[in-house]
Design an enzyme around this catalytic site. Structure first.
Site, mmCIF file in Angstrom:
data_model
loop_
_atom_site.group_PDB
_atom_site.id
_atom_site.type_symbol
_atom_site.label_atom_id
_atom_site.label_comp_id
_atom_site.label_asym_id
_atom_site.label_seq_id
_atom_site.Cartn_x
_atom_site.Cartn_y
_atom_site.Cartn_z
ATOM 1 N N PHE A 11 0.886 -1.042 -0.092
ATOM 2 C CA PHE A 11 -0.111 -0.053 -0.261
ATOM 3 C C PHE A 11 0.921 1.306 -0.151
ATOM 4 O O PHE A 11 0.724 2.341 0.669
ATOM 5 C CB PHE A 11 -0.956 -0.065 1.240
ATOM 6 C CG PHE A 11 -2.274 0.822 0.965
ATOM 7 C CD1 PHE A 11 -3.269 0.644 0.067
ATOM 8 C CD2 PHE A 11 -2.331 1.976 1.822
ATOM 9 C CE1 PHE A 11 -4.270 1.539 -0.168
ATOM 10 C CE2 PHE A 11 -3.268 2.660 1.641
ATOM 11 C CZ PHE A 11 -4.369 2.437 0.654
ATOM 12 N N THR A 13 3.156 4.035 -2.756
ATOM 13 C CA THR A 13 2.603 5.165 -3.972
ATOM 14 C C THR A 13 1.597 4.352 -4.663
ATOM 15 O O THR A 13 0.341 4.615 -4.935
ATOM 16 C CB THR A 13 3.608 5.417 -4.415
ATOM 17 O OG1 THR A 13 4.624 6.036 -3.597
ATOM 18 C CG2 THR A 13 3.360 6.489 -5.615
ATOM 19 N N LYS A 96 8.550 -5.116 -11.943
ATOM 20 C CA LYS A 96 9.444 -5.464 -13.315
ATOM 21 C C LYS A 96 10.597 -6.242 -13.062
ATOM 22 O O LYS A 96 10.978 -7.068 -13.809
ATOM 23 C CB LYS A 96 9.765 -4.012 -13.761
ATOM 24 C CG LYS A 96 10.339 -2.865 -13.039
ATOM 25 C CD LYS A 96 9.391 -1.673 -12.790
ATOM 26 C CE LYS A 96 9.769 -1.008 -11.675
ATOM 27 N NZ LYS A 96 8.928 0.257 -11.424
ATOM 28 N N GLY A 178 7.285 10.517 -5.383
ATOM 29 C CA GLY A 178 6.785 9.338 -5.373
ATOM 30 C C GLY A 178 7.019 8.426 -6.680
ATOM 31 O O GLY A 178 6.763 7.524 -6.840
ATOM 32 N N GLU A 181 12.205 4.519 -7.179
ATOM 33 C CA GLU A 181 12.081 3.409 -6.288
ATOM 34 C C GLU A 181 12.825 3.678 -5.145
ATOM 35 O O GLU A 181 13.444 4.533 -4.648
ATOM 36 C CB GLU A 181 12.971 2.397 -7.089
ATOM 37 C CG GLU A 181 12.671 2.019 -8.393
ATOM 38 C CD GLU A 181 11.137 1.470 -8.635
ATOM 39 O OE1 GLU A 181 10.832 0.438 -7.769
ATOM 40 O OE2 GLU A 181 10.442 1.924 -9.585
ATOM 41 N N LYS A 196 12.287 -3.239 -17.283
ATOM 42 C CA LYS A 196 11.166 -2.864 -18.208
ATOM 43 C C LYS A 196 11.398 -3.278 -19.901
ATOM 44 O O LYS A 196 10.729 -3.809 -20.330
ATOM 45 C CB LYS A 196 10.903 -1.474 -18.305
ATOM 46 C CG LYS A 196 10.228 -1.135 -17.079
ATOM 47 C CD LYS A 196 10.234 0.579 -16.791
ATOM 48 C CE LYS A 196 9.597 0.856 -15.395
ATOM 49 N NZ LYS A 196 9.658 2.230 -15.061
HETATM 50 N N1 HSE Z 1 10.573 4.299 -10.397
HETATM 51 C C1 HSE Z 1 9.986 4.028 -11.718
HETATM 52 C C2 HSE Z 1 10.015 5.225 -12.569
HETATM 53 C C3 HSE Z 1 8.601 4.006 -11.198
HETATM 54 O O1 HSE Z 1 10.686 6.138 -12.233
HETATM 55 O O2 HSE Z 1 9.743 5.115 -13.696
HETATM 56 C C4 HSE Z 1 7.319 3.432 -12.345
HETATM 57 O O3 HSE Z 1 7.984 2.181 -12.989
#
Ligand code: HSE
Length: 394
Positions: A11, A13, A96, A178, A181, A196
């Site tokens: 729970f 962001t 991911k 937010g 990571e 990704k």
């Molecule tokens: N930390 C990742 C970003 C969050 O900044 O893209 C979304 O995947």
């Protein structure tokens, strides 16, 4: 499916973003029953009855028919997702790193237990890129997928280039908003983009490539002289991930900062937005653009996965199941800008051709062609060197 009863893990962001967007959604009969969190003492502004710290309260609840996993610990996410699939529950995941590392097993688990694992939210936040690559580009002569896949590093670079902000202040803002990571090295050192890219490569070309075999380099070594070089050349630096077909119909991929010229679509992608350019033999290029990070945009992508599941959607991995998928090759050349201060650092790079060279007492750079193989062979050494690397190609 008649009704989805959801057990949510995490729970933070995105979990809180999902909770908000789900409240507004009228089209899908889906309700969160329990939320499993690590820290029960943290104050949260929804009813305490939802929360548990015991994963079994979700995984062992026969009424829960969809597990939504939105935690940032990849090892814990792996255990949760695997157990849920083994127990016949379909899963939506945003993790991911876990997906990229365990994709082969995740596909096998879905097939064995006749359940679905959806993860459109795991790449590019609100941009529906995975499902499009999987479905729309199924029979197409796709040639490359190139994009800004990380919102935090793009936010940082936008603040540096457009507002003259310092790297550390911009990173702090990305964390406060937010986007980043919990370990921001994931974002700025290109790991998030790498995971990704591995996921996009599966859905674009049907190939699963272990993340450790792909070259990634990020923006944490960016210095004032690199920014000055880009500005003098009329370019902007952005962190770009690319997978593309080679001349012999194989594929190659990497994540690196790129010196972009203004004619490129992704040159104009700013802040936490992501942008993906899909190229194909007969349509030249297409561009997808949208918010790549943040609770509500990513929560919307999770809701879209939940809705897809409501309609019994699953990835069929059609390209992965074809008999002759392309091979991953690394013997191709890329044109890069390499900035360094010590000749001993430069000596690790085996340029096959140099087109530009600058030397001063403060810093030096070269622009030239180098093989991905050479870069891969020094990947683990790079964090110890005082160098910055960016591709020059468009
Ligand atoms: N930390 C990742 C970003 C969050 O900044 O893209 C979304 O995947």
């Amino acid at each position: 499916m008649n009704k989805l009863t959801i057990g949510l893990f995490g729970f933070g962001t995105v979990g809180a973003g999902l909770y908000t967007v789900l409240q507004k959604s009228k089209t899908v009969d889906a309700q969160i029953k329990r939320i499993c969190i690590k820290n029960p003492d943290k104050r949260r502004n929804i009813d305490a009855k939802y929360f548990t710290s015991n994963a079994e309260d979700i995984l062992g609840d026969p009424e829960i028919n969809l597990v939504v996993e939105l935690i940032d610990n990849a090892a814990a996410a792996y255990d949760i997702v695997k157990t849920a699939l083994q127990r016949g529950k379909s899963v939506v995941s945003g993790n991911k790193a876990m997906l990229a590392e365990h994709m082969t097993e995740m596909i096998a688990l879905q097939q064995k237990h006749n359940v679905a694992l959806l993860y459109d939210a795991s790449a590019c936040g609100s941009i529906p890129v995975i499902r499009n690559l999987e479905e729309y580009y199924d029979n197409d002569l796709l040639t490359s997928v190139t994009g800004i896949l990380n919102g935090s590093s793009n936010y940082i670079l936008s603040k540096i280039f457009n507002e003259g902000e310092t790297y550390s202040n911009a990173l702090k803002q990305a964390q406060e908003l937010g986007f980043a990571e919990s370990n921001p090295s994931f974002d700025v050192d290109g790991y998030d983009s790498l995971y990704k890219l591995v996921i996009l490569t599966l859905h674009a070309f049907g190939v699963i490539i272990p993340p450790s075999e792909v070259f990634n380099f990020g923006i944490s070594n960016l210095a004032e002289c690199d920014i000055r070089y880009a500005r003098e050349k009329g370019r902007k630096i952005k962190l770009v991930a690319r997978v593309g077909k080679t001349e012999d119909n194989n594929i190659t991929l990497y994540v690196m900062p790129r010196m972009l010229t203004p004619d490129l679509y992704i040159y104009s992608v700013e802040d936490e937005y992501n942008g993906v350019v899909i190229r194909g033999q007969f349509y030249d290029k297409q561009f997808m653009f949208g918010k790549g990070a943040g609770g509500l945009p990513t929560g919307s992508a999770v809701l879209s996965d939940i809705t897809a599941r409501f309609h019994d959607y699953r990835y069929e991995y059609k390209k992965f199941c074809t008999p002759n998928p392309p091979k991953y090759v690394t013997d191709n050349l890329v044109t890069v800008y390499l900035r360094y201060r010590n000749v001993s650092d430069f000596e690790h790079f085996r340029f096959v051709e140099i087109s530009e060279k600058y030397t001063s007492s403060e810093f030096c750079y070269v622009v030239g062609k180098i093989s991905i193989n050479n870069l891969l062979s020094i990947k683990s050494l790079l964090p110890t060197l005082d160098v910055f690397l960016a591709t020059m190609c468009s």
